[in-house]
Design an enzyme around this catalytic site. Structure first.
Site, PDB file in Angstrom:
ATOM      1  N   CYS A   2     -60.821   7.522  32.034  1.00 27.43           N
ATOM      2  CA  CYS A   2     -61.447   7.520  33.179  1.00 27.43           C
ATOM      3  C   CYS A   2     -61.532   8.996  33.862  1.00 27.43           C
ATOM      4  CB  CYS A   2     -61.179   6.616  34.207  1.00 27.43           C
ATOM      5  SG  CYS A   2     -61.154   4.743  33.575  1.00 27.43           S
ATOM      6  N   ARG A  27     -63.214  13.080  27.730  1.00 30.90           N
ATOM      7  CA  ARG A  27     -61.954  12.565  27.887  1.00 30.90           C
ATOM      8  C   ARG A  27     -62.089  10.952  27.488  1.00 30.90           C
ATOM      9  NH1 ARG A  27     -58.328  13.972  32.129  1.00 30.90           N
ATOM     10  NH2 ARG A  27     -58.016  11.712  32.806  1.00 30.90           N
ATOM     11  N   TRP A  74     -63.500   3.992  31.434  1.00 28.39           N
ATOM     12  CA  TRP A  74     -62.980   3.657  29.947  1.00 28.39           C
ATOM     13  C   TRP A  74     -62.466   2.067  30.173  1.00 28.39           C
ATOM     14  CZ3 TRP A  74     -58.768   2.477  26.834  1.00 28.39           C
ATOM     15  CH2 TRP A  74     -58.973   2.516  25.629  1.00 28.39           C
ATOM     16  N   ASN A  99     -59.361   5.685  38.956  1.00 30.15           N
ATOM     17  CA  ASN A  99     -58.556   5.733  37.501  1.00 30.15           C
ATOM     18  C   ASN A  99     -57.305   5.180  37.837  1.00 30.15           C
ATOM     19  OD1 ASN A  99     -60.570   7.437  37.020  1.00 30.15           O
ATOM     20  ND2 ASN A  99     -59.319   9.262  36.702  1.00 30.15           N
ATOM     21  N   GLY A 100     -56.562   4.406  36.468  1.00 32.01           N
ATOM     22  CA  GLY A 100     -55.557   3.645  36.607  1.00 32.01           C
ATOM     23  C   GLY A 100     -55.600   2.050  36.726  1.00 32.01           C
ATOM     24  N   GLU A 483     -50.830  13.412  10.029  1.00 35.11           N
ATOM     25  CA  GLU A 483     -51.743  14.078  10.799  1.00 35.11           C
ATOM     26  C   GLU A 483     -53.249  14.053   9.835  1.00 35.11           C
ATOM     27  OE1 GLU A 483     -52.260  14.322  13.637  1.00 35.11           O
ATOM     28  OE2 GLU A 483     -53.684  16.037  14.108  1.00 35.11           O
ATOM     29  N   LYS A 487     -56.469  12.121  11.526  1.00 32.11           N
ATOM     30  CA  LYS A 487     -57.729  12.733  11.593  1.00 32.11           C
ATOM     31  C   LYS A 487     -58.784  12.121  10.856  1.00 32.11           C
ATOM     32  CE  LYS A 487     -57.071  14.594  14.434  1.00 32.11           C
ATOM     33  NZ  LYS A 487     -55.746  14.933  15.158  1.00 32.11           N
ATOM     34  N   GLU A 490     -59.580   8.621  12.669  1.00 24.26           N
ATOM     35  CA  GLU A 490     -60.180   8.781  14.213  1.00 24.26           C
ATOM     36  C   GLU A 490     -61.489   9.080  13.907  1.00 24.26           C
ATOM     37  OE1 GLU A 490     -56.871  10.556  17.263  1.00 24.26           O
ATOM     38  OE2 GLU A 490     -57.639  12.073  15.509  1.00 24.26           O
ATOM     39  N   HIS A 506     -42.786   2.497  -4.075  1.00 22.39           N
ATOM     40  CA  HIS A 506     -42.252   1.483  -3.510  1.00 22.39           C
ATOM     41  C   HIS A 506     -43.300   0.744  -2.868  1.00 22.39           C
ATOM     42  CE1 HIS A 506     -38.453   2.637  -4.156  1.00 22.39           C
ATOM     43  NE2 HIS A 506     -38.439   3.816  -3.913  1.00 22.39           N
ATOM     44  N   LYS A 605     -59.426  10.757  25.099  1.00 21.78           N
ATOM     45  CA  LYS A 605     -58.720  11.964  24.923  1.00 21.78           C
ATOM     46  C   LYS A 605     -57.407  12.017  25.908  1.00 21.78           C
ATOM     47  CE  LYS A 605     -58.193  16.243  23.820  1.00 21.78           C
ATOM     48  NZ  LYS A 605     -57.855  16.456  22.538  1.00 21.78           N
TER      49      LYS A 605
HETATM   50  C1  G6P Z   1     -54.787  10.114  22.823  1.00 25.17           C
HETATM   51  C2  G6P Z   1     -55.611  11.266  21.807  1.00 25.17           C
HETATM   52  C3  G6P Z   1     -54.914  12.146  20.722  1.00 25.17           C
HETATM   53  C4  G6P Z   1     -53.720  12.512  21.337  1.00 25.17           C
HETATM   54  C5  G6P Z   1     -52.802  11.293  21.895  1.00 25.17           C
HETATM   55  C6  G6P Z   1     -51.679  11.901  22.545  1.00 25.17           C
HETATM   56  O1  G6P Z   1     -54.721   9.299  21.676  1.00 25.17           O
HETATM   57  O2  G6P Z   1     -57.019  10.799  21.297  1.00 25.17           O
HETATM   58  O3  G6P Z   1     -55.480  13.107  20.250  1.00 25.17           O
HETATM   59  O4  G6P Z   1     -52.712  12.952  20.290  1.00 25.17           O
HETATM   60  O5  G6P Z   1     -53.607  10.539  22.877  1.00 25.17           O
HETATM   61  O6  G6P Z   1     -51.977  12.644  23.787  1.00 25.17           O
HETATM   62  P1  G6P Z   1     -51.182  13.800  24.506  1.00 25.17           P
HETATM   63  O7  G6P Z   1     -52.192  14.467  25.743  1.00 25.17           O
HETATM   64  O8  G6P Z   1     -50.219  13.339  25.147  1.00 25.17           O
HETATM   65  O9  G6P Z   1     -50.824  14.749  23.455  1.00 25.17           O
END
Ligand code: G6P
Length: 610
Positions: A2, A27, A74, A99-100, A483, A487, A490, A506, A605
């Site tokens: 949010c 975000r 959100w 927010n929250g 990672e 990616k 996602e 395994h 985000k």
């Molecule tokens: C969300 C984002 C990721 C990020 C993670 C941790 O899931 O989509 O891209 O790695 O949060 O976020 P931070 O801001 O703590 O690195």
């Protein structure tokens, strides 16, 4: 997640609100709305979907005002519907954005229902609107009504409130979620993120936990948690407008991938100027904190967690200190072993991920005083709650899938490793110079990896129709495989798993057939021959392999084994360089599948809720 923006001015604030919400889009959100005080009316427009749709609706309904608030939501409490979108209004008099999460919303809802309040949404936010209205009705002014209401709330919030009874005031409160006040000339603002108001002003006051603010056109008064007036420092934000604009790129993710040589160079600028690893890179008193560290505990989420996993290999090998890495949301609910001589390192791009913040608070409650935050957003909550800080200088990262934040986190963590090693007496002068030189060469090596893009585009076309993919790595490149898989899933929505290559037999080998592409991160290091044998296991089962390696590895290509080589072997920094091709692969596979690369479905985000 949010986002909040609010403005009070002697001009039409609707364009300011809409522009601010557009800058908060990155975000992640699923609905948006604004409310304005227009004469004797509280007017509101809300839409599910993009801010642009809400903007059109506001234009059609001729929205103009000098006071207003806006929000991108959100969904948490209640589905993605217009009725659940913010702002929420009580009795046609006051509007709230939030927010929250309010944890005691059910009790408050029952109490307010008994007072005759009717709820139209499923949100916890509507409770706040009615609660403030309830106190206003008892004779309190807007500020006092909000201050009284927030004392009755449990949970996390950043709120902004306007009321037609007091059209000269915009009031706000913060607990557990970021909120700032922007100082203009004869106009003032509130926002959850400086990028929302950067076009109007760069002068900002970050509210502290428990603060409330009374903002008028000409003045800003701030009160601490006890209600006592307090002065807070004014900061001048250096967020660059260019980092918030797309420029010639198609997506922010593409732009941010290509910004990595610059981001890496900026992140090590101070180190390069000094030419040596010093504790002061982590803050004024860092020498004191880091000198007698006995171990390192890293806490983070998502991509930042994978940066931590990579660093573990460096920290144990180079500094000789034991290092554990844990997902913040797990650590915070565990009865953990605590050694106050261990250094707690939180890694967070945003500096506001709730689980990471709570894990840090929990570590502190268990006696940990040595805390270091590696973060990309100055003045955000996590670095503010930490004793030491190293800011990555990636610049604003807008794409939901983290790229340049990851590589700059790795650079920061390598710098930390070498600094700890030096303090432990495990880094001699020659080795220190060699590492500094390797870092100096790094932006160039990252650029070379970016130059592989045309070859990766060709691979991505083969990936696009797939349903699944397997990523393999060994040693320090295993987290890069993780990672890479993250990616890909996602942004392309291709299901991807990552395994240490030695673990293949395994379990995951059972998945390998002609339909399963296997991506292997296999640069020339001590484990290369092991990886080559693991690859034979895939080959024997008809699997098709896509190998990222480097110039020195002498990897044979065949019909089944495709190879892309990064031009330089960069030794210990190799995971940083190998992060680039897996980012590009995910980006181009997503492009070929036509997904919304910068705003993948269901993801946000900055994750400011549990
Ligand atoms: C969300 C984002 C990721 C990020 C993670 C941790 O899931 O989509 O891209 O790695 O949060 O976020 P931070 O801001 O703590 O690195």
């Amino acid at each position: 997640m949010c986002g909040i923006v609010g403005a009070i001015a002697d001009r039409d604030v609707v364009p300011v609100l809409i522009d601010g919400l557009k800058r908060l889009e990155y975000r992640g959100y699923d609905s948006a709305g604004i409310a304005v005080i227009d004469g004797d009316d509280v007017r509101r427009v809300r839409r599910t979907g993009r801010v642009a749709e809400m903007e059109n609706a506001a234009a059609q309904e001729n929205f103009h005002a000098r006071l207003g608030i806006g929000h991108t939501r959100w969904a948490t409490h209640g589905g993605v519907t217009e009725t659940n979108a913010h702002p929420h209004i009580s009795f046609g008099e006051l509007a709230v954005v939030h927010n929250g999460i309010i944890e005691n919303h059910e009790q408050q809802r029952d109490r307010l229902r008994a007072e005759g309040y009717v709820f139209e949404s499923q949100t916890d936010t509507e409770v706040i609107a009615h609660l403030i209205h309830f106190h206003q009705k008892r004779g309190l002014d807007l500020l006092a009504a909000m201050q009284t209401a927030v004392r009755e709330l449990e949970g996390a919030y950043a709120i902004a409130v306007v009321s037609k009874r007091e059209p000269g005031h915009l009031v706000a409160a913060r607990m557990g979620c970021p909120l700032l006040v922007g100082l203009g000339d004869g106009e003032n603002f509130v926002a959850s993120d400086v990028s929302a108001i950067v076009q109007a002003t760069r002068r900002v006051i970050f509210l502290d936990e428990g603060d409330t603010a009374d903002v008028t056109r000409e003045s800003v008064r701030i009160f601490d948690a006890s209600g006592t007036p307090i002065e807070r420092e004014v900061h001048v934000s250096d967020v660059s407008l260019a980092s918030l604009e797309l420029g010639p790129y198609r997506h922010f993710m593409q732009k941010e991938i290509h910004e990595q040589p610059r981001a890496v160079a900026d992140t090590i600028e101070a180190l390069m100027d000094d030419g040596k690893f010093t504790a002061e890179l982590f803050g004024k008193d860092a020498g004191e904190v880091l000198r007698d560290v006995e171990g390192v505990q890293i806490l983070a989420c998502g991509t930042s967690y994978y940066a931590g996993l990579t660093a573990r290999y460096w920290i144990e090998a180079i500094s000789g200190l034991p290092c554990t890495v844990e997902i913040a949301s797990e650590y915070r609910y565990r009865d953990v072993y605590a050694n106050p001589k261990n250094l707690i390192v939180t890694i967070s791009q945003s500096g506001e991920t709730l689980d990471t913040m709570e894990a840090l608070k929990y570590a502190k409650s268990r006696g940990h005083e040595k805390t270091l935050s590696i973060c990309n957003v100055p003045e955000s909550a996590i670095p503010r709650a930490s004793k030491l800080v190293y800011y990555t200088r990636a610049g604003a990262e807008i794409g939901v899938a983290s790229t340049k934040a990851f590589t700059t986190q790795l650079v920061a963590l390598f710098t930390l490793t070498c600094t700890l090693a030096k303090l432990q007496g495990r880094l001699d002068g020659a080795q220190e110079l060699a590492y500094i030189e390797a870092l100096r060469q790094l932006p160039g090596s990252v650029q070379h990896a970016l130059n592989l893009e045309p070859q990766i585009v060709a691979w991505s076309e083969r990936f696009a129709p797939k349903q699944h993919a397997l990523f393999l790595g060994r040693g320090v490149h295993y987290p890069i495989a993780l990672e890479g898989a993250l990616k890909l899933k996602e942004i392309s929505y291709i299901h991807a798993e990552a395994y240490p290559a030695g673990e293949l037999k395994h379990g995951p080998l059972a998945l390998v057939d002609e339909a399963m592409p296997v991506v292997v991160i296999a640069p020339n290091d001590a484990l290369l021959e092991k990886v080559k044998s693991n690859i034979q296991e895939v080959r024997a089962r008809g699997g098709e392999m896509f190998v990222f390696t480097d110039a020195d590895s002498r990897f044979g290509e065949s019909e089944q084994v495709h190879v892309i080589r990064t031009p330089r072997h960069v030794g210990v920094l190799s995971p940083i360089v190998h992060a680039i091709p897996v980012q590009l692969l995910a980006y181009h596979a997503a492009l070929a599948r036509g997904t919304d690369v910068d705003k993948p479905r269901n993801l946000a985000k900055s994750v400011t809720v549990e």
